[in-house]
Design a protein around this motif. Structure first.
Motif, PDB file in Angstrom:
ATOM      1  N   GLY A  53      -0.741 -23.269  -8.838  1.00 61.40           N
ATOM      2  CA  GLY A  53       0.302 -22.221  -8.820  1.00 61.40           C
ATOM      3  C   GLY A  53       1.007 -21.764  -7.369  1.00 61.40           C
ATOM      4  N   PRO A  54       1.598 -20.784  -7.469  1.00 59.76           N
ATOM      5  CA  PRO A  54       2.328 -20.437  -6.327  1.00 59.76           C
ATOM      6  C   PRO A  54       1.543 -19.935  -5.195  1.00 59.76           C
ATOM      7  CG  PRO A  54       3.292 -19.193  -8.314  1.00 59.76           C
ATOM      8  CD  PRO A  54       1.972 -19.851  -8.607  1.00 59.76           C
ATOM      9  N   GLU A  56       0.839 -17.304  -1.808  1.00 64.44           N
ATOM     10  CA  GLU A  56       1.609 -16.485  -1.138  1.00 64.44           C
ATOM     11  C   GLU A  56       1.546 -16.727   0.360  1.00 64.44           C
ATOM     12  OE1 GLU A  56       1.533 -11.488  -1.182  1.00 64.44           O
ATOM     13  OE2 GLU A  56      -0.380 -12.647  -1.600  1.00 64.44           O
ATOM     14  N   TYR A  62       6.299 -15.954  -2.298  1.00 66.81           N
ATOM     15  CA  TYR A  62       5.384 -16.948  -2.614  1.00 66.81           C
ATOM     16  C   TYR A  62       6.044 -18.004  -2.536  1.00 66.81           C
ATOM     17  CZ  TYR A  62       2.087 -13.491  -5.041  1.00 66.81           C
ATOM     18  OH  TYR A  62       1.115 -12.553  -5.099  1.00 66.81           O
ATOM     19  N   LEU A  63       5.657 -19.439  -2.548  1.00 65.91           N
ATOM     20  CA  LEU A  63       6.231 -20.783  -2.407  1.00 65.91           C
ATOM     21  C   LEU A  63       5.650 -21.658  -3.603  1.00 65.91           C
ATOM     22  CD1 LEU A  63       8.073 -22.851  -1.155  1.00 65.91           C
ATOM     23  CD2 LEU A  63       6.068 -23.185   0.371  1.00 65.91           C
ATOM     24  N   GLY A  64       6.451 -22.148  -4.315  1.00 66.82           N
ATOM     25  CA  GLY A  64       5.803 -22.713  -5.442  1.00 66.82           C
ATOM     26  C   GLY A  64       6.657 -23.838  -5.753  1.00 66.82           C
ATOM     27  N   SER A  65       6.410 -24.545  -6.911  1.00 70.52           N
ATOM     28  CA  SER A  65       6.891 -25.965  -7.399  1.00 70.52           C
ATOM     29  C   SER A  65       7.690 -25.484  -8.787  1.00 70.52           C
ATOM     30  CB  SER A  65       5.757 -26.896  -7.905  1.00 70.52           C
ATOM     31  OG  SER A  65       5.363 -26.478  -9.280  1.00 70.52           O
ATOM     32  N   ASP A  68       5.746 -23.925 -10.984  1.00 67.47           N
ATOM     33  CA  ASP A  68       5.360 -22.727 -11.048  1.00 67.47           C
ATOM     34  C   ASP A  68       6.662 -21.568 -11.505  1.00 67.47           C
ATOM     35  OD1 ASP A  68       3.143 -23.403  -9.917  1.00 67.47           O
ATOM     36  OD2 ASP A  68       3.675 -23.452  -8.009  1.00 67.47           O
ATOM     37  N   ALA A  69       7.756 -22.233 -11.143  1.00 63.19           N
ATOM     38  CA  ALA A  69       9.147 -21.288 -11.502  1.00 63.19           C
ATOM     39  C   ALA A  69       9.051 -21.151 -13.083  1.00 63.19           C
ATOM     40  CB  ALA A  69      10.358 -21.713 -11.030  1.00 63.19           C
ATOM     41  N   LEU A  75       4.071 -15.864 -13.344  1.00 60.38           N
ATOM     42  CA  LEU A  75       4.929 -15.102 -12.475  1.00 60.38           C
ATOM     43  C   LEU A  75       4.790 -13.618 -12.895  1.00 60.38           C
ATOM     44  CD1 LEU A  75       8.247 -17.251 -13.107  1.00 60.38           C
ATOM     45  CD2 LEU A  75       6.713 -17.120 -11.062  1.00 60.38           C
ATOM     46  N   ILE A  80       5.905 -11.300  -9.907  1.00 58.28           N
ATOM     47  CA  ILE A  80       7.181 -12.160  -9.034  1.00 58.28           C
ATOM     48  C   ILE A  80       8.381 -11.746  -9.919  1.00 58.28           C
ATOM     49  CG2 ILE A  80       8.317 -14.331  -8.569  1.00 58.28           C
ATOM     50  CD1 ILE A  80       5.308 -15.437  -7.995  1.00 58.28           C
ATOM     51  N   ILE A  83      13.363 -15.445  -8.226  1.00 55.61           N
ATOM     52  CA  ILE A  83      13.246 -16.843  -7.857  1.00 55.61           C
ATOM     53  C   ILE A  83      14.292 -17.313  -7.106  1.00 55.61           C
ATOM     54  CG2 ILE A  83      12.854 -19.075  -8.939  1.00 55.61           C
ATOM     55  CD1 ILE A  83      10.642 -17.380  -9.653  1.00 55.61           C
TER      56      ILE A  83
END
Length: 99
Positions: A53-54, A56, A62-65, A68-69, A75, A80, A83
């Motif tokens: 998952g994202p 923090e 957060y940084l995610g793939s 994740d988005a 989310l 969140i 995006i």
């Protein structure tokens, strides 16, 4: 160690490929290589394990793939609300997707 890692990676990618010998490095190049090797040393004990998952990376950032988005449940759970998509056009996002 770095030299052997690079050779190992190269051999695993193309074990039968011809890899020519490198010409000798100049003094300036040798100094730069020493600095690069210092920068690349990793303290493996200080590296966090991979998370699912994202992640923090700052408070409320957060940084995610791509996956994740698209995980609306996660989310919402994390609060969140926005995006920033830095991927190619093949990723389905936008206000309609998150509505």
């Amino acid at each position: 160690i770095l030299d052997s890692c690079i050779k190992s990676i190269t051999m695993s990618i193309a074990p039968t490929a011809y890899i020519p010998e490198m010409p000798p490095l100049s003094e300036k190049e040798e100094t730069a290589l020493v600095e690069l090797k210092k920068l690349l040393k990793l303290n493996l004990h200080a590296i966090e394990q991979l998370s699912f998952g994202p992640a923090e990376i700052l408070p409320h950032l957060y940084l995610g793939s791509r996956d994740d988005a698209g995980d609306l449940e996660t989310l919402r759970r994390l609060g969140i609300t926005h995006i920033l998509n830095c991927a190619s056009g093949s990723v389905r996002t936008g206000s309609e997707f998150y509505a």
